[in-house]
Design an enzyme around this catalytic site. Structure first.
Site, short mmCIF file in Angstrom:
data_model
loop_
_atom_site.label_atom_id
_atom_site.label_comp_id
_atom_site.label_asym_id
_atom_site.label_seq_id
_atom_site.Cartn_x
_atom_site.Cartn_y
_atom_site.Cartn_z
CD GLU A 212 -1.52 2.40 1.89
OE1 GLU A 212 -2.27 3.38 1.85
OE2 GLU A 212 -0.39 2.43 2.46
CD GLU A 213 2.64 3.25 4.02
OE1 GLU A 213 2.69 4.29 3.33
OE2 GLU A 213 2.15 3.21 5.15
CG ASP A 235 -4.37 3.29 6.20
OD1 ASP A 235 -3.51 3.43 7.10
OD2 ASP A 235 -4.07 3.12 5.00
#
Length: 353
Positions: A212-213, A235
């Site tokens: 995701e990052e 999140d």
């Protein structure tokens, strides 16, 4: 309002301290997720990109709940002849957060050596340079090696990944400080939801996503395979309720409940889902706040664009000092997030879009 489900400290510690930078989730966190969720779902699999997909079978709409298990970190790009390591960021790493910090350099799964983030000491810098934040060319990792050959003998090579040497600690009465709350606090959340969920009115897919990052990559591929009717991302979000931040820029506050996302840079959450989550929170007296995050995105941004489109919502745990090794969250917000997500799954049959 009293907290109804206090945080499981030992489970949270296991989740946040397991290594797993983007693309290298197999170093630790993936196994933790599988071990902790397998008894509460019907099937667990790892897809080709590395996402953990835990399926809790049920009647009703197909619902995907995503929490990314990767963390930001560093990758070795060069080994100097005197043994120092040059590095590049994996994800949104601010170079200011690296100086005078301890790191774990991951030689292999379950095996690391320590390192120290360093730069030119201020004592010998030019006066004008002391006023500037360091850039990546000025930063290196010291692992105690005296030569390139010694560093290589210690197991370091180009592509070796590095995490902060962080740990979970209590901070005051209701708060915790740790490495990797972004987004391991959400991984913890989906584990707790899976445990508590007894009567889902849905066919539920809990997904611990990868990468995701670095671009919402795991959410994109897993949602394509699952083809959910509804999507949810969990999140962290910014809690800038600190000195020096104007009230209109604080986004969320610690201790005031889960954050129901309206919009971030990657998604405009489906308005019907936003209103429905608000109504559920009010009905069940779950503390909540509304979130608009002008910078940053979440897995919701990938899920809602899957195939012909997926109505998507998101819940966020407020966190201070994200993308550092001292991120801070409040257990009351975590509890509220678990409660609201659980109630949403128990009542998803009422959602009409």
């Amino acid at each position: 309002m009293e907290v109804r489900n206090m945080v499981d400290y030992e489970l949270l510690k296991k989740v946040v301290e397991a290594p797993g930078v983007s693309g290298y989730e197999f170093l630790g966190i993936r196994d933790v997720v599988i071990e902790e969720i397998k008894d509460y779902v019907d099937e667990v699999k790892v897809d080709k990109l590395g996402n953990v997909i835990a399926h809790k079978k049920g009647e009703g709409p197909k619902v995907m709940i995503a929490a990314h298990m990767d963390q930001i970190g560093l990758m070795v790009t060069h080994i100097e002849k005197n043994g120092f390591l040059r590095v590049a960021p994996i994800g949104g790493v601010d170079p200011k957060t690296l100086i005078a910090q301890r790191f774990k350099v991951w030689i292999d799964k379950g095996k690391f050596i320590y390192g120290v983030g360093a730069s030119v000491p201020p004592h010998i810098q030019k006066p004008e340079d002391r006023k500037k934040a360091p850039d990546w060319d000025q930063i290196f990792i010291d692992i105690g090696a005296e030569s390139k050959e010694e560093a290589e003998d210690m197991g370091v090579k180009i592509g070796t990944v590095i995490t902060w040497d962080g740990r979970l600690e209590r901070l005051g009465k209701h708060r915790f400080v740790s490495i990797a709350f972004d987004d391991r606090i959400a991984v913890y959340t989906i584990l707790e939801v899976a445990k508590q969920l007894k009567d889902a009115k849905a066919d539920v897919y809990f997904v611990a996503t990868v990468q995701e990052e670095v671009g919402l990559r795991g959410a994109r591929t897993s949602a394509f395979g699952i083809e959910p009717d509804y999507g949810f991302a969990i999140d962290v979000t910014i809690a800038a309720d600190i000195p020096g931040t104007p009230e209109h820029k604080q986004v969320t506050h610690l201790g005031k409940g889960t954050a129901i996302k309206i919009m971030d840079r990657s998604v405009i959450c489906h308005p019907t889902i936003v209103r429905w989550l608000e109504e559920l929170a009010k009905k069940h007296e779950i503390p909540y706040q509304l979130e608009i995050l002008l910078g940053g995105g979440t897995d919701a941004g990938a899920i809602h664009l899957t195939k012909a489109g997926v109505p998507t919502g998101a819940l966020s745990v407020p966190a201070r000092y994200i993308h550092s090794n001292t991120e801070v969250v409040d257990e009351r917000d975590v509890d509220a997030t678990v409660e609201l997500m659980t109630k949403a799954l128990e009542n998803i049959h009422e959602l009409k879009i």
